[in-house]
Design a protein around this motif. Structure first.
Motif, PDB file in Angstrom:
ATOM      1  N   LYS A 198      36.325  35.202  46.737  1.00 27.94           N
ATOM      2  CA  LYS A 198      37.560  35.994  46.867  1.00 27.94           C
ATOM      3  C   LYS A 198      37.246  37.445  46.540  1.00 27.94           C
ATOM      4  O   LYS A 198      36.415  37.713  45.688  1.00 27.94           O
ATOM      5  N   PRO A 199      37.907  38.345  47.243  1.00 33.42           N
ATOM      6  CA  PRO A 199      37.629  39.760  46.978  1.00 33.42           C
ATOM      7  C   PRO A 199      38.286  40.230  45.694  1.00 33.42           C
ATOM      8  O   PRO A 199      39.325  40.878  45.703  1.00 33.42           O
ATOM      9  N   VAL A 200      37.687  39.893  44.550  1.00 35.28           N
ATOM     10  CA  VAL A 200      38.249  40.269  43.258  1.00 35.28           C
ATOM     11  C   VAL A 200      37.910  41.732  42.977  1.00 35.28           C
ATOM     12  O   VAL A 200      36.739  42.102  42.890  1.00 35.28           O
ATOM     13  N   THR A 201      38.916  42.537  42.858  1.00 36.65           N
ATOM     14  CA  THR A 201      38.691  43.949  42.557  1.00 36.65           C
ATOM     15  C   THR A 201      38.479  44.097  41.053  1.00 36.65           C
ATOM     16  O   THR A 201      39.204  43.490  40.263  1.00 36.65           O
ATOM     17  N   PRO A 202      37.481  44.866  40.645  1.00 33.60           N
ATOM     18  CA  PRO A 202      37.260  45.061  39.204  1.00 33.60           C
ATOM     19  C   PRO A 202      38.525  45.614  38.539  1.00 33.60           C
ATOM     20  O   PRO A 202      39.259  46.396  39.144  1.00 33.60           O
TER      21      PRO A 202
END
Lengths: 210, 210
Positions: free
Chosen positions: B203-207
């Motif tokens: 999943k594109p987990v944003t910091p």
């Protein structure tokens, strides 16, 4: 109407006609008529049918490469997020500009070497960008990462080829969003790459029995 | 010399000439001369330049599809071993018959719709076979497997597109064996698919920071 605007209008129509009829089947008559512009004016602006096609091709290739690079750069985060953003921009472009993609992907290779070279150059630009992200992703794996530049180049070829081919899958599943396609591809490739980096290896183990 | 043998000889030479010169650049004169056969006899056997090209194309497409299917069926083991065998047969074919691949992959789309249709049909045959193996592989994942037929079709498109594109990588790395290419691709795709089957998702987990 300013010349720039007029040219944009001609190219918008030309892309549709080329996508529908193919290069050989398309006529400048039809393009001029659909654009509501006289045929001599089309020739005045874009010289010939080949000139018209080349102008379409260059504009759409620049748009596609620009969309990929813009997204991959702008997201500014980890290599995997940038790759995700780039792939998403690619699939979104193909989804929104199906005609452009048909012309770029299916028709360009039929024509002159100059045209084939322009398309190959656009492809190389995208591949170089993807290779950078893959290499950066591998480097983040730290000192245990055992993949080389050759591996990064391999992953890049696989990824770009998969993305090309998946545009056909998208055409057959118009209900699927570019976001969904991108997530599936990241799952397949990035998860696999991560596992390989961690030392998991697939081997053709033949069952002992049988 | 029996007709069958003579035809085989003409096609062997024709494939080389088409691969080197392209369809438009190739001449029946050169093919006849290289095969050591008179030009009228080439026309007698194979009718025209287009007939010659089509005969080359059909023979090589049958060989390639046959090699894939033969390997994927003969190994008779688990879906992943059969997929491995099929991919290996594909890369070995491209490696040993580079000329055939150039003609099938790069030149066929330039020509008539009949030729493009013959190539598309060969591609469909291979994709159907790959899709069967992928579906079987997913089914073996057991009741916890959450991938659908649509997913299998997705993986198939990605895999076939990746394999296509990797033939370019192979051409740039002539020291790499078909076995090595196949193992790398299985590692990337099959390991990734196995992990996804086990519920791992990218999943594109944003910091949180930044």
């Amino acid at each position: 109407m300013p010349r720039r605007e007029r040219e944009r209008q001609i190219l918008d129509v030309a892309i549709q006609v080329f996508a529908k009829r193919g290069y050989h089947g398309a006529s400048v008559d039809e393009i001029a008529e659909s654009a509501g512009i006289s045929k001599p004016m089309v020739y005045l602006y874009l010289d010939s049918k080949e000139g018209l096609f080349l102008a379409c091709l260059r504009r759409e290739a620049d748009r596609l490469v620009g969309a990929f690079q813009g997204a991959a750069t702008a997201s500014g985060a980890s290599p995997e997020l940038r790759l995700h953003a780039g792939l998403l921009a690619f699939f979104a472009f193909v989804s929104e500009h199906r005609d452009s993609w048909v012309v770029l992907h299916r028709q360009a290779s039929e024509l002159s070497e100059a045209i084939a070279a322009a398309v190959a150059e656009a492809r190389r630009a995208v591949m170089a960008e993807v290779a950078d992200l893959v290499r950066a992703g591998i480097a983040e794996g730290g000192p245990t990462a055992q993949l080389t530049d050759e591996d990064a180049d391999f992953v890049t070829h696989a990824l770009v080829g998969a993305a090309d081919s998946l545009t056909d899958w998208m055409a057959r599943h118009p209900d699927q969003s570019p976001e969904g396609v991108t997530l599936r591809l990241m799952n397949m490739v990035w998860v696999g790459m991560g596992r390989v980096l961690e030392g998991e290896a697939w081997k053709p183990v033949t069952p002992l029995t049988g």
